[in-house]
Every structure is written in C-alpha cells, then in structure tokens.
Scaffold this motif. Structure first.
Motif, PDB file in Angstrom:
ATOM      1  N   ARG A   1     132.598  79.156 127.634  1.00  0.00           N
ATOM      2  CA  ARG A   1     133.463  78.331 126.785  1.00  0.00           C
ATOM      3  C   ARG A   1     132.779  77.011 126.446  1.00  0.00           C
ATOM      4  O   ARG A   1     132.969  76.460 125.365  1.00  0.00           O
ATOM      5  CB  ARG A   1     134.796  78.072 127.480  1.00  0.00           C
ATOM      6  CG  ARG A   1     135.585  79.360 127.572  1.00  0.00           C
ATOM      7  CD  ARG A   1     136.847  79.214 128.387  1.00  0.00           C
ATOM      8  NE  ARG A   1     137.329  80.540 128.739  1.00  0.00           N
ATOM      9  CZ  ARG A   1     138.393  81.136 128.193  1.00  0.00           C
ATOM     10  NH1 ARG A   1     139.133  80.496 127.325  1.00  0.00           N
ATOM     11  NH2 ARG A   1     138.733  82.342 128.543  1.00  0.00           N
TER      12      ARG A   1
ATOM     13  N   GLU B   1     130.258  77.841 123.864  1.00  0.00           N
ATOM     14  CA  GLU B   1     130.955  77.978 122.594  1.00  0.00           C
ATOM     15  C   GLU B   1     131.060  76.612 121.900  1.00  0.00           C
ATOM     16  O   GLU B   1     130.864  76.487 120.692  1.00  0.00           O
ATOM     17  CB  GLU B   1     132.351  78.505 122.881  1.00  0.00           C
ATOM     18  CG  GLU B   1     132.923  79.313 121.789  1.00  0.00           C
ATOM     19  CD  GLU B   1     132.727  80.795 121.999  1.00  0.00           C
ATOM     20  OE1 GLU B   1     133.736  81.479 122.056  1.00  0.00           O
ATOM     21  OE2 GLU B   1     131.581  81.271 122.085  1.00  0.00           O
TER      22      GLU B   1
ATOM     23  N   GLU C   1     127.747  75.707 120.573  1.00  0.00           N
ATOM     24  CA  GLU C   1     127.439  76.464 119.359  1.00  0.00           C
ATOM     25  C   GLU C   1     128.067  75.782 118.151  1.00  0.00           C
ATOM     26  O   GLU C   1     127.447  75.649 117.095  1.00  0.00           O
ATOM     27  CB  GLU C   1     127.961  77.891 119.503  1.00  0.00           C
ATOM     28  CG  GLU C   1     127.672  78.740 118.279  1.00  0.00           C
ATOM     29  CD  GLU C   1     128.276  80.128 118.393  1.00  0.00           C
ATOM     30  OE1 GLU C   1     128.386  80.638 119.523  1.00  0.00           O
ATOM     31  OE2 GLU C   1     128.646  80.688 117.361  1.00  0.00           O
ATOM     32  N   GLU C   2     129.284  75.342 118.351  1.00  0.00           N
ATOM     33  CA  GLU C   2     129.983  74.738 117.226  1.00  0.00           C
ATOM     34  C   GLU C   2     129.385  73.370 116.872  1.00  0.00           C
ATOM     35  O   GLU C   2     129.258  73.013 115.701  1.00  0.00           O
ATOM     36  CB  GLU C   2     131.459  74.583 117.595  1.00  0.00           C
ATOM     37  CG  GLU C   2     132.329  74.419 116.367  1.00  0.00           C
ATOM     38  CD  GLU C   2     133.756  74.112 116.737  1.00  0.00           C
ATOM     39  OE1 GLU C   2     134.183  74.437 117.854  1.00  0.00           O
ATOM     40  OE2 GLU C   2     134.431  73.507 115.883  1.00  0.00           O
ATOM     41  N   LEU C   3     128.993  72.626 117.901  1.00  0.00           N
ATOM     42  CA  LEU C   3     128.487  71.276 117.656  1.00  0.00           C
ATOM     43  C   LEU C   3     127.034  71.283 117.192  1.00  0.00           C
ATOM     44  O   LEU C   3     126.662  70.575 116.257  1.00  0.00           O
ATOM     45  CB  LEU C   3     128.607  70.441 118.942  1.00  0.00           C
ATOM     46  CG  LEU C   3     128.028  69.031 118.878  1.00  0.00           C
ATOM     47  CD1 LEU C   3     128.809  68.164 117.907  1.00  0.00           C
ATOM     48  CD2 LEU C   3     128.020  68.385 120.254  1.00  0.00           C
ATOM     49  N   THR C   4     126.210  72.089 117.863  1.00  0.00           N
ATOM     50  CA  THR C   4     124.766  71.952 117.663  1.00  0.00           C
ATOM     51  C   THR C   4     124.153  73.125 116.911  1.00  0.00           C
ATOM     52  O   THR C   4     123.005  73.038 116.498  1.00  0.00           O
ATOM     53  CB  THR C   4     124.044  71.851 119.019  1.00  0.00           C
ATOM     54  OG1 THR C   4     124.125  73.126 119.674  1.00  0.00           O
ATOM     55  CG2 THR C   4     124.676  70.808 119.907  1.00  0.00           C
ATOM     56  N   GLY C   5     124.880  74.226 116.767  1.00  0.00           N
ATOM     57  CA  GLY C   5     124.315  75.386 116.081  1.00  0.00           C
ATOM     58  C   GLY C   5     123.584  76.322 117.012  1.00  0.00           C
ATOM     59  O   GLY C   5     123.066  77.341 116.580  1.00  0.00           O
ATOM     60  N   GLY C   6     123.497  75.967 118.288  1.00  0.00           N
ATOM     61  CA  GLY C   6     122.837  76.843 119.238  1.00  0.00           C
ATOM     62  C   GLY C   6     123.626  76.883 120.526  1.00  0.00           C
ATOM     63  O   GLY C   6     124.249  75.891 120.905  1.00  0.00           O
ATOM     64  N   ARG C   7     123.627  78.012 121.229  1.00  0.00           N
ATOM     65  CA  ARG C   7     124.425  78.110 122.446  1.00  0.00           C
ATOM     66  C   ARG C   7     123.688  77.520 123.644  1.00  0.00           C
ATOM     67  O   ARG C   7     124.243  76.735 124.395  1.00  0.00           O
ATOM     68  CB  ARG C   7     124.783  79.573 122.718  1.00  0.00           C
ATOM     69  CG  ARG C   7     125.704  80.166 121.699  1.00  0.00           C
ATOM     70  CD  ARG C   7     125.929  81.640 121.937  1.00  0.00           C
ATOM     71  NE  ARG C   7     126.760  81.908 123.105  1.00  0.00           N
ATOM     72  CZ  ARG C   7     128.086  81.870 123.104  1.00  0.00           C
ATOM     73  NH1 ARG C   7     128.732  81.583 122.009  1.00  0.00           N
ATOM     74  NH2 ARG C   7     128.776  82.131 124.192  1.00  0.00           N
TER      75      ARG C   7
ATOM     76  N   TYR D   1     119.904  76.601 123.656  1.00  0.00           N
ATOM     77  CA  TYR D   1     118.945  75.564 123.257  1.00  0.00           C
ATOM     78  C   TYR D   1     119.523  74.822 122.068  1.00  0.00           C
ATOM     79  O   TYR D   1     119.628  75.366 120.979  1.00  0.00           O
ATOM     80  CB  TYR D   1     117.602  76.205 122.920  1.00  0.00           C
ATOM     81  CG  TYR D   1     116.993  76.892 124.102  1.00  0.00           C
ATOM     82  CD1 TYR D   1     116.912  76.215 125.324  1.00  0.00           C
ATOM     83  CD2 TYR D   1     116.525  78.181 124.034  1.00  0.00           C
ATOM     84  CE1 TYR D   1     116.378  76.831 126.432  1.00  0.00           C
ATOM     85  CE2 TYR D   1     115.987  78.802 125.141  1.00  0.00           C
ATOM     86  CZ  TYR D   1     115.918  78.126 126.343  1.00  0.00           C
ATOM     87  OH  TYR D   1     115.383  78.727 127.433  1.00  0.00           O
ATOM     88  N   HIS D   2     119.877  73.576 122.293  1.00  0.00           N
ATOM     89  CA  HIS D   2     120.699  72.898 121.294  1.00  0.00           C
ATOM     90  C   HIS D   2     119.884  72.226 120.192  1.00  0.00           C
ATOM     91  O   HIS D   2     120.323  72.137 119.071  1.00  0.00           O
ATOM     92  CB  HIS D   2     121.605  71.895 121.997  1.00  0.00           C
ATOM     93  CG  HIS D   2     122.356  72.530 123.135  1.00  0.00           C
ATOM     94  ND1 HIS D   2     122.536  71.933 124.345  1.00  0.00           N
ATOM     95  CD2 HIS D   2     122.912  73.759 123.233  1.00  0.00           C
ATOM     96  CE1 HIS D   2     123.207  72.759 125.140  1.00  0.00           C
ATOM     97  NE2 HIS D   2     123.433  73.873 124.502  1.00  0.00           N
ATOM     98  N   ILE D   3     118.683  71.754 120.547  1.00  0.00           N
ATOM     99  CA  ILE D   3     117.796  71.137 119.549  1.00  0.00           C
ATOM    100  C   ILE D   3     118.609  70.171 118.678  1.00  0.00           C
ATOM    101  O   ILE D   3     118.631  70.246 117.462  1.00  0.00           O
ATOM    102  CB  ILE D   3     117.076  72.214 118.703  1.00  0.00           C
ATOM    103  CG1 ILE D   3     116.588  73.337 119.625  1.00  0.00           C
ATOM    104  CG2 ILE D   3     115.907  71.641 117.942  1.00  0.00           C
ATOM    105  CD1 ILE D   3     115.923  74.490 118.900  1.00  0.00           C
TER     106      ILE D   3
END
Lengths: 386, 736, 202
Positions: free
Chosen positions: A154, A157, A160-166, A168-170
């Motif tokens: 969660r 999730e 993913e919504e904030l950074t585009g990656g689950r 590795y957020h980069i």
C-alpha cells in the motif's frame, strides 16, 4: 593435517577443518538466505551448535556504483543511486541530491523539502514492514510476512502514484523533486497511514506479543550500549541499546527541525529490543507524515537547474548524512567543477552492522539464531557492496 | 508495551478474523488495472512530432536508446529521419528521456508488464501505440512546470530607437559573459544546426566551448569551416536558428549572438596562436582570387593554409565586398570586418585593391600569371523596376548608395524618400537614409513599398520592426506604376495594389489591381528590388563557359567547364554571406584536388574512416609483431591490440547515434579530408623507433580528427581513449 | 560534569551529558587539544581541516579522547591522479556536540601508505579494507586487508582514476544483438545500419 573438504583441484579450501581430532566444523550460510535482504554469506566455525567464529562474505551484489557515478552526468546518477539499497532507496536519492545542493549552494523550495520528508518517512515505513516480515520468517512465523509485505504494497502504491515508480522512485532531483503531489494524494496518504496504524495492534497480537517471538528474540544478539558505540552501530541498532541518537534530530536536514517526533529507544539491547524500536518508529513516522501533510506550504517544487546535459557543479566537497531505516547513511561527494561527479563515496548504514558487529555478535551464538541476529541488525547487503 | 502472557498465547489466533475477507489481489489477466497516472511504463513516441534530434539517446543512462532511420521520414531543416528505438534489456525506466525531449513527443504508458519468450520483442521502435500496439492510457509525460530545457532566450540588449535614430553606432550590444554562458547552457548539442548551416559550422562544439568559458576553443571550432566569424556573428542569416531543436517548443538558441560574443572576446592579436593548428602546408602553386568578398576571402584563407600562394584582386579601395560596401555600419561595424580580413591577410594572402579585373586587367592576363583563378565577383549590379521615370537622376540603386555611404561620398538626401523593395537590402538603405534624414532634417519621412504583403516580406522581421520604430512607413503589397515627375522634379511614386506575387507554379508573376491606386510622396526614389551578376568580367572567356540556365555551370567544387577557373559566391548561389563562405571553402578543396592531382573520392561515411583506422591498427600490430623487441617498444603491442579491439567494436555499429551525426555532418567531414590525407602522407623515417614515433603522431591526428568528425557518446569515448594513447606515445617518442 | 574545554590536559571518556559546544568553541578546542590549527568551520555543524599523514593517528586519538568525537562516520578516499596523490578524508562525529569533523590527509599515490586507526576505532577496519581493495592504499598495522567485495578480481584497484570500467566492459563483454520485429520499417534494415566486419559471430 588431513581434510575432508577439498576443491575440485585438490586444494584444501578449509584448512584444518573437519579433521577427526578437531571439534570445530566449518559451515557456510548463504549467499541466498532468508536471513538477509539480498545476497550475503556467513562463514561460520562451529563447535556443536555454537558458533565459535564468524566471517562475513560480501561482494555478491557489487555493481560498482561509485565508479559508475564518476562516469555519468550529474543528472544521470539520480536514476542509479536508488538502486544501491533496494528496500529503502530514498535515503540515497536524498543524499545524492543534498550533496550536490550543498556543494553548489542550491536552495530547495520549502514545499519540496516537505515532500522529501514525506517520501523518506514513507520509505522508512515500507522498509520496516519489510524487515518485520523477514525477521518473522527467520523464526518460522509466516503469517506476519504475508501481512507486512502486502501492507508495504500500500505504501508502494502511494509511491507509484507520487513518483511513477513503485520501488525505484527516481524522484528526488537536485533542486527539489520531479513532480508535485497529484490531486487528492494527501487524503490517500492519510488513509494508508490510518490503515497501517490500525494494523499495528494486529501485528502486536500475532507477532510482537507472540510468545514464540518473545522466547526466541529476547536475550538474543545482545549489543550493549558501550559495545554499540565502540563498534560504530547507528540507527535502530544503536537506539535499541538505549542510546538516543538520530540524524534527523542531531544533524537535521530538510524540515525535520520543524517537526515533532520522538526517538524511541530500547533497554535490553537485544534482538527484540531493536525490533521494538522499529515497531515504534513506524508510529513516529506516521505522525511525521501527518505533520508534513498538514504543514506543507504551497509553491514550486523544483528550483530549476541548467540544462542537464551541460550542467556543471562547482568544485567542492560535502559530507551529507541521512537517517535511513538502517541507520546513519552518508555520502561524501567531491566535484572538480566538471559535468560529472569526481567522487561519490557511499557510506551505507550497514557497513558497520553487517560486517564487524555481526561477526562479533555471532561469536558464541547458536546456529539457529544466526539468521535472526542478522535480521535484527537489519543489514542491507547491497549497501555494503554498492 | 505490557505483555499479557496468558493472552499472548491465544492472541495470534485473532488473525482468523480476516479469514472471510475478500482478497485485495486482482484476477489477472481477466481483469487489468492500469498503473498510476504518472507511472513510468513503456515508451510511446509521436512519430510526427519527433524530429529525431537524439537528445533522448544523449541523456540515457544506459545507452538503451538507439537512433534508427525510419522509412518515409525525410531529413530536412530541423529534422532527421531518425527515431529512437528502446532496448528494454538496458532501460531503467527513469524517464529522463521524456523529461528532456525537445518536442514532447516521448511519453510513457500505464502498463506494468511485458512478458515474452522472444527477447527481440524487448527491443522496440515506439510509436503512438507503444509496445503492445494497444492504446494504453498515457502515464509519465512532460510537465510544463518542470522543464529540463530552458525554452526562453536570454534577451539581447539593443540601443533604443531614440539612441540609434540618427547614428550609425552598432545597435546590438552583445552578450556579457554571464548572459552568453546562460544562453550557451540551453544547447542540447543535437547538431541539427550544423546540418542546416550552409557552411556546416561546428555549432554545438563552439557553443559548448562558450559554456566551458574556453573561448579559444570556441574560435578554433569556428575557423574550421568559416574564416569570417566576426562578420557572421553579426549579419548571418542564421539558418541554424530555424533548425534549432529548442525552437520546437521554445525560442531557439541565439547562435549568431553567441558566435559574436566569443569572437568579440578574442583579440585580433590572439587569433594567430589560436589557429596555427589548422595549417597544413602542402601546395605551392599560385591562385588568383577575383573579388575580396566573403566567398573570395574564404577561398583565400583555406588555400593559404594549404600552402598555396594566393593573390586577391579587389576593385574597391578596401577588401570586404558586400560586407563592407553593402552593409550599413549600424549592423556591421568596420572593426569587425577589419579584424576578420586582417587576420586572413596576415597569413600571407596578397591583396591588390583598386584593380577591376575585366577592365584594368583582362581575365586572360590573370590566367597567364596564375595556375588557377577563382571568380568571386558577387552581385553588384542593381536591378531596375523599369517603370516610367526610372531614368531620372534622383532615382538611385540601393547597392550603389550603400557603397557610397561606406566610401563617404556625398549624395543628395531629400526630405521625402520612397524606397521600392521588401528585402534586407531595402531595409539597409531605408534605415541608412532614415538616419541621414534625421541628422539633416531632424525627422524621418521615408516610405518603403514592395510587392509582397507584410506576411511574406523577405526582410527579417526584426529589421521591419526596428525600421518602424525608427519612423519608416511601410506600404507592403503595392506594385510601382510610375514615378511622378512635375517640372523635371520627382514628386512621388504611383502604385497599384499587388493581388499576388507568385503564380500557382510558384514562379514570379505579379498581378495588379489597377483600380486601387495610391501615391507616396517623395522627391527621391531608391530601387532595391534585387541585384544581379555582371558577366562582363569573364571576357574573353564568356562564350566558352558552359552555362546552366542563367548561371555558370560548375561542379560540386565550383570548378567551371574551364578547369583552371572556379566560380564561387553570389554568382553561383545567390546573395547570402554564409553560403558564400561555404562555396569559397569548398572551392579551396577543389583547387587542392585539381592542382595536387588528387583523387576526389570523398570520405563521406564514417565507416570508411573507421576502415582507415582499422587498416592502420592492423598494420601497427603487424609491424610491431615483427619489430625487434626493443625496450622502448615494450607494452606498445598490447596498446595497439587494445586499440584494434576498440576500432573493431566501433565498426560493429553498436550505437546508431554515430549514424545520426554522420548524416548531419557529412559535408563538414569532407572538409577535413584534405587535412587528414595530408597527415597520412607523413613519410616514415628510418629505424623502428622513429617509424613508430611518426606513426604515433599520425595516429594521434587521425583519431583527433575522427573525434572531431563525430559526436556519438560511445565513439567519442573510444576515440578519446585512442587519442590519449597516441598522445602519450607521441610525447614519449619525441623526448627520446 | 563541567564543560571539557576547561580541562584541556586531562583525558576523559566522552560524555553524553553536558552542554553541547558551539562551532567556534569546538574549533578552538580542536586546536588546543590536538595542536593542529588548520581546522575551520565549513558550514553549520561541519568542521574541516588538513592533517599531515604522520600526525593523523595522534590527532584522531586526541580528537576522540579529549574533544569527544567518538563516532567514526567514514573514511573516504579520493584519487587526485593529476597531482599524484590520494586524499583520505576521515569523518568524525561527536554525539555530544552534534558536529562533524572532516580531517583531510594527502598521501603520495605511489606507494599509497597510511597508518591504521583500527586500534582507535573498530569500524575503521571496514573502511580501510575497502580503500585498500578499491584504491590499493596499504594501511600499516591493519591486519585484515584481505579482499572482501572483489574476491575474484584480478585487475588493478578499480576505483583508481586510471582504471576505465568502460574499457574493461568493451574488452570483456559484447552487446546484445537483436533481430528487431520492426526491421522492415528501417531504411536499409536494422542490420544494414551496422558496418562491415559484423555478423561473423552469427
């Protein structure tokens, strides 16, 4: 001296081991092992079920990040630093960005600082949940891993919504963050925080107050305060020994100085004490996340930097520290004024916990506790290997 | 936390309360859940929007992007046929390519997975549909508030209309160091400018040098293909800026002003040391250049560098041609022209002014004294509208008046003037006369009229805007009918409305509405409707020259049907400064081929250059393997073998970015061929060590040039390594 | 316990109690207690200075016992190849004063040699071993400089600037050769993009 174990070419790979007159046996654990996140090995010398000596063996995950960074543009490295530590990647992004910002004297917009703290605390929660699962697995309690890994999802999730990656957020960029919060995101973060908060008592029921855990973890892997300091423990491992040091408090970065939170400590200095410090840190992180969402100002999230293909960071150096879920996480960066970093030294939190402290703590322990002790130190091999 | 010991045994069973709950998991593949709205899934690329600049490949962390030529995509101004192909075996889904995309054509989908037993399906050429040829919602995409690129220009400061209205002081102030570096930092080095520039200048290279504050290097890069950078930095028509990839979404880089900035900072006294490395002495014959304009001077510069004895004939008292006699000082100050020309002359070019070839000295006399003649006589004849009244003494040709202004000749300036013409020459004369009017009468009463309507006027927009600020009245879309003369004095110009200028075949065929008549008052009429060549100078060879339509027939090196005669500049390509420079440079190479009796086989493919390198390396290894085992040569074999490996790897074409640059700089590369060839001819000396030393030097130059000719990251790196090897080798043997 | 600045000569274990000192007070305490005067404030909570290689051990000992920097955060190595030197940067943290001291030491690149501080800090063992492995610096007195991460590595210490990992990669690995599914879209075909000499591996 005769040896039973030899290599294919007849070489004695464990000199003196397994000799009939010798009561000591060599034992190899790893490199794939549930007792640790990633590949890492222990070379144990055992007498009966007791470990006499322990040597750690790393390098299975060496990817040469420090060298890679010297050959990439400043902007390109934001994509690779996160991979240094899989379960808790954001302290890397934080350190990398902050090292550049310190050297180049770049101001980070207030909103971006709050977002960074949000990301770091979410990452801490995710990482601790991961550790709980791993720790429970080492003593055969398999319900909690299922729960905590799915609850961590969660958090992923949200990432993913904030950074585009689950994983590795980069997402952290020198000068701020790559994107602003999506609309309605705050509420969804709060929902997940409430959910995790409600779940923690259930975790207590099945795990933290579980008789099996109490029997297995209490009094195991004792790291007294004086030894913790002498051997260079940091983070929850140091706090579990009753020493309240936290980089967020003592060397505050971003907006941690403006936030209210406690630094949980333990007394018993054992595996259970360290585990409970992490358990209570989740509650503190939830509180920090709520404060951050509440106090976050409006405004830009990135202080624009020059064209990344040409961007030069002025000559200089910086040593930046972050409190990761594993402990003190530091980067030493040197720029010679070029378009690539001249040197980036990654000081992972696990270099002390996973190597010497572990070797000391395993000495005298029993074989069946070895993996639990490893997990109670929460060492992250990819950090050691880099 | 208190531990309830009795409870603790039973408490784990509280987990059972979840037993009847519905699971969170999704029934894949029956149900599919798209990823989050900014998920970094798989790439999609709007093939039409994409210009193939390759910036995505440049920023890619892992060399996961290769640019490949797509069928049906044409190369053109500001676009290439290349499109990014993505290797998901290397991609790390960082989406830096999306954030840096110059056109916003790249974005990513909201898909999680791609599963296939065939690894070839992991290497995709993304189009609008993406990897699975299904429309997936768009995930990560460019965000206009967070932009990697700087889309806004650094504004150029200029004199205000009041400050400049009555003076010929240069209008543009030029960049400061901070401004120039900021502007230079916007460049993504895609090279579309180089492809668009008629002279194929190394624009990304000199801009990068400005950003690095290495102006010497910047100047060196400019002189590689253009010996008139001070002039071009001011009045070039900057086709490069039209092609600039940053211009797709924002304002193109101010390439012209950056060039000017760099050259302004390099004093004339430093040019010599800066450029000595371009010198290749190889020829000894004599060349005459007729006309000291841009084309003639460019030819003279490159020929003198190649060792030829060059004499330039010029009919005006000073060299410069149209740069000096056709360009007003407020746009191009004489110091800038002098700086460029003085440097060219300082290299040993002989200049004979005041001699009109064809009049003072017939062309056949020139031919007798020189091995080759290059004609660069330009467009100095003004065309006339031939409407009634044009034979009046107060009707002037713009080019004549501009030359007289430069020379300081006196001529009448009336209170009211009409200029006919809508090009830049018309602007130059109108704005010059406006200044003279302002000086003389304190006010500007000048009308400019032309056939073209405002939207299709050939003059630069900024010229028209600045002219308007200076008080000039524009009447576009009007055709001249007749010049009204009363009592022998001009009173005005009668015009009719021009309905259209070009016919359906895009040929010049103006049509007028004779009922829509306007008269513009003026006592002096200037015609500025274009210039043409004067073929008289070619006598007595006029008849023997083959023509192609109305122009003299020349080949790609500007050699005419008379092998000793080369024709360059405006006469061949029409009036344009930078095109003139290009023709001069090209003709210099042609002359070198002709006089040196060298084959013209062009090396236009990097393959062939790599082929040379491969042969060179193989030869080096073979020679060293049979050479005596001298201590000096120890370790050399290993180096050469490594180098051979690098060249072989490059030949295997792993990165098609090479191809991209190859197309873009094809012509540019041809330029350096003469240089490269000269180096390859360095004779091998006696003895193994000397031979190696000489070859090491040749190798160093070979690789330096190849590095210069390409811009692929991979090739650059490899070439850098090779070059370093050879540099140290050359140094080592030189000290022995 | 009184502030330690008042008792400069007595050695005492670092205390977690007592009032933390300000940066300037710390800088002067470092100068007074270690005898090395190059230290200065770099930024908030960061102090840096230069120490001669042979003085580092005694400096570190004094810094720990008399000024209270009990945590060795890291030892970093930088290869200044153009100057022929390695720079070792020792980062010490004071739990009491919440300050970081970075002590820079320059040693010649050949031979890279430095005295160990493992007798003062156990964690130094890992950092020294790591630097030995990646830069080839020998730490005199450190008994455990065995290879750790690169146990099978045969080449030179790889973090040295004169080792090129790209060269290494080119020499030892090949790129994946694809048969793209979109070959017909490419002018001349994808393999037409490659040059002569390729294809021998097929």
């Amino acid at each position: 001296m005769s040896s039973i174990i030899t290599a294919n070419d007849g070489r004695d790979i464990m000199p003196g081991a397994n000799a009939p007159e010798n009561r000591e046996y060599n034992m190899f654990i790893g490199p794939n092992h549930p007792g640790i996140e990633g590949n890492f090995a222990l070379k144990l010398v055992v007498e009966g079920d007791t470990i006499v000596r322990a040597k750690t063996e790393a390098g299975f995950l060496h990817r040469g990040f420090e060298k890679l960074m010297e050959e990439r543009l400043f902007i390109q490295n934001i994509a690779i630093v996160a991979r240094i530590c899989v379960p808790d990647p954001d302290p890397n992004e934080e350190n990398y960005a902050r090292a550049i910002e310190t050297i180049a004297n770049i101001e980070v917009p207030r909103r971006a600082q709050f977002i960074r703290v949000l990301v770091l605390e979410l990452s801490r929660i995710g990482s601790h949940l991961f550790t709980f699962g791993g720790h429970a697995g080492t003593i055969g309690l398999y319900t909690l891993p299922n729960w905590s890994i799915s609850d961590r999802d969660r958090v992923l999730e949200l990432f993913e919504e904030l950074t585009g990656g689950r994983v590795y957020h980069i997402y952290n960029m020198p000068g701020g963050v790559r994107r602003d919060l999506p609309s309605g995101f705050k509420q969804r973060v709060l929902d997940v925080m409430s959910y995790i908060e409600e779940r923690l008592p259930e975790y207590d029921d099945i795990f933290f107050n579980n008789k099996i855990l109490l029997n297995r973890a209490q009094g195991i892997g004792v790291l007294p305060k004086d030894k913790a300091l002498e051997w260079g423990a940091t983070g929850p491992d140091l706090r579990g020994a009753g020493f309240a040091h936290d980089v967020r408090k003592d060397d505050p970065y971003e907006v941690y100085g403006e936030l209210e939170f406690e630094v949980p400590t333990g007394e018993a200095s054992d595996a259970y004490s360290r585990l409970m410090v992490r358990r209570r840190e989740i509650e503190q992180s939830i509180s920090i996340v709520r404060q951050v969402l509440d106090k976050m100002p409006e405004g830009p999230v990135w202080n624009k930097q020059p064209n990344p293909l040409k961007w030069r960071v002025p000559a200089g150096d910086a040593y930046v520290r972050t409190e990761s879920s594993k402990g003190e996480y530091a980067y030493y960066m040197v720029s010679d004024g070029g378009i690539r970093p001249y040197r980036v030294h990654v000081r992972g939190a696990s270099v002390t916990h996973g190597v010497h402290i572990l070797e000391h703590m395993l000495t005298g322990a029993r074989i069946e506790d070895a993996s639990q002790i490893m997990f109670s130190m929460d060492a992250c091999p990819p950090e050691v290997d880099r | 936390m208190a531990i309830d010991k009795i409870g603790s045994i039973l408490r784990p069973f509280t987990a059972l309360k979840h037993i009847a709950e519905k699971p969170d998991t999704i029934d894949v593949p029956r149900h599919y859940r798209p990823a989050a709205e900014r998920y970094r899934g798989f790439h999609v690329n709007d093939m039409e929007k994409c210009i193939g600049c390759g910036t995505c490949a440049e920023i890619c962390d892992n060399d996961a992007i290769r640019m490949v030529p797509v069928k049906g995509k044409e190369a053109g101004v500001g676009k290439t046929p290349y499109r990014p192909a993505i290797d998901y075996g290397r991609c790390c889904w960082c989406a830096l390519c999306v954030d840096v995309c110059t056109t916003n054509s790249l974005s990513m989908t909201r898909e999680y997975t791609h599963i296939s037993p065939d690894t070839n399906t992991f290497f995709i050429l993304p189009d609008e549909k993406g990897i699975h040829e299904k429309e997936f919602p768009t995930g990560w995409h460019a965000d206009d508030t967070i932009n990697f690129l700087d889309l806004k220009r650094v504004p150029m400061e200029a004199l205000s209309a009041e400050e400049r209205g009555d003076s010929f002081i240069e209008i543009i102030k030029g960049f400061s160091k901070e401004q120039a570096r900021k502007e230079a930092s916007r460049c993504v080095s895609c090279g579309l400018c180089t492809a668009a520039c008629p002279a194929h200048m190394n624009i990304p290279e000199y801009i990068d040098a400005i950003w690095n504050d290495d102006l010497t290097e910047s100047g060196r890069q400019m002189y590689k293909t253009n010996p008139l950078p001070d002039v071009c930095g001011r009045i070039c028509t900057h086709a490069c800026e039209t092609a600039c990839s940053i211009g797709v979404r924002g304002e193109p880089i101010s390439i012209r002003w950056l060039k000017r900035y760099a050259m302004d900072q390099i004093p004339a006294s430093q040019l010599d040391t800066l450029l000595t490395q371009n010198v290749v002495k190889q020829g000894s014959q004599s060349v005459a250049v007729v006309g000291a304009g841009p084309a003639g001077l460019a030819a003279a510069y490159y020929l003198v560098l190649m060792g030829y004895r060059v004499t330039v004939f010029e009919k005006h008292p000073k060299a410069g041609g149209m740069m000096r006699y056709g360009m007003p000082e407020y746009r191009l100050p004489y110091e800038a022209i002098d700086k460029d020309i003085d440097f060219i002359l300082s290299l040993g070019v002989e200049l004979k002014t005041g001699i009109t070839v064809g009049k003072d000295l017939p062309l056949d006399a020139v031919q007798k004294d020189f091995d080759v003649v290059i004609m660069a006589t330009g467009f100095h004849g003004g065309r006339s509208t031939r409407v009634p009244g044009t034979d009046h003494t107060m009707v002037f040709q713009a080019v004549d008046l501009l030359a007289r202004i430069t020379k300081g000749d006196k001529f009448p300036v009336e209170k009211e003037i009409v200029v006919i013409g809508g090009g830049n020459v018309a602007m130059d004369i109108a704005r010059s006369l406006a200044r003279l009017q302002k000086k003389q009468y304190g006010e500007v009463r000048l009308t400019v009229t032309c056939l073209e309507t405002r939207d299709i006027m050939p003059a630069d927009d900024e010229e028209i805007e600045e002219g308007t600020e200076e008080g000039i009245v524009f009447k576009p879309g009007r055709g001249p009918e007749e010049i009204i003369i009363e009592d022998g004095v001009i009173t005005g110009l009668k015009t009719s409305r021009c309905v259209r200028v070009f016919n359906d075949q895009k040929m010049f065929a103006p049509e007028f509405d004779k009922n829509d008549i306007e008269v513009y008052k003026g006592a002096q009429i200037i015609e500025a409707i274009g210039q043409g060549p004067e073929f008289d100078v070619f006598a007595p060879f006029t008849a023997s020259l083959e023509m192609a339509g109305r122009r003299i027939k020349v080949d790609e090196y500007f050699q005419s049907s008379q092998p000793w005669l080369f024709v360059v500049g405006d006469i061949i390509k029409g009036p344009n400064l930078i095109t003139g420079v290009e023709t001069g440079h090209q003709a210099a190479l042609g002359v070198d081929y002709y006089l040196g009796k060298r084959a013209r086989d062009e090396i236009t493919r990097i393959d062939e250059m790599l082929g040379i390198a491969l042969a060179f390396q193989k030869d080096q290894v073979a020679q060293l393997e049979k050479a005596p085992r001298l201590p000096e040569l120890a370790g050399l074999l290993a180096i050469e073998k490594t180098n051979l490996g690098i060249v072989e790897a490059l030949l295997s074409g792993r990165n098609t970015r090479i191809h991209l640059r190859q197309e873009l700089s094809r012509v540019m590369r041809r330029r350096d061929y003469a240089y490269l060839e000269a180096l390859a001819r360095i004779p091998a000396g006696p003895g193994a060590v000397e031979a190696v030393a000489v070859r090491a030097k040749a190798g160093f130059h070979l690789y330096t040039d190849m590095l210069f000719l390409t811009k692929s990251k991979e090739l650059e790196f490899a070439m850098d390594t090779l070059r370093d090897h050879y540099r140290s080798l050359a140094e080592r043997f030189q000290t022995m | 316990m009184n502030a330690q600045t008042q008792a400069p000569t007595t050695s005492r274990p670092p205390a977690a109690t007592g009032a933390p000192r300000m940066t300037e007070a710390l800088v002067s305490a470092i100068t007074a207690e270690t005898g090395i005067a190059t230290f200065r404030t770099k930024s908030p909570r960061r102090i840096e200075g230069t120490v001669q290689a042979d003085a580092l051990h005694s400096f570190a000992a004094a810094l720990r016992s008399r000024v209270g920097f009990e945590h060795l955060s890291a030892i970093s190595c930088v290869d200044w190849i153009a100057e022929g030197e390695f720079e070792l940067v020792y980062h010490f943290w004071s739990y009491r004063d919440s300050h970081l001291v970075s002590a820079r030491v320059r040693i010649p690149r050949e031979p890279g040699s430095m005295a160990t501080i493992t007798d003062l800090w156990l964690p130094a063992s890992f950092f020294e071993r790591d630097i030995h492995e990646f830069y080839g610096v020998v730490f005199q007195g450190n008994t455990d400089l065995e290879r750790y991460i690169l146990s099978d590595w045969k080449g030179p210490p790889p973090m040295r600037k004169d080792f090129s990992s790209r060269d290494f990669a080119h020499e030892h690995f090949t790129f994946k050769d694809y048969e793209p599914t979109w070959d017909e879209l490419i002018d001349g075909g994808y393999h037409g993009q490659k040059r002569q000499g390729e294809g021998s591996d097929e």
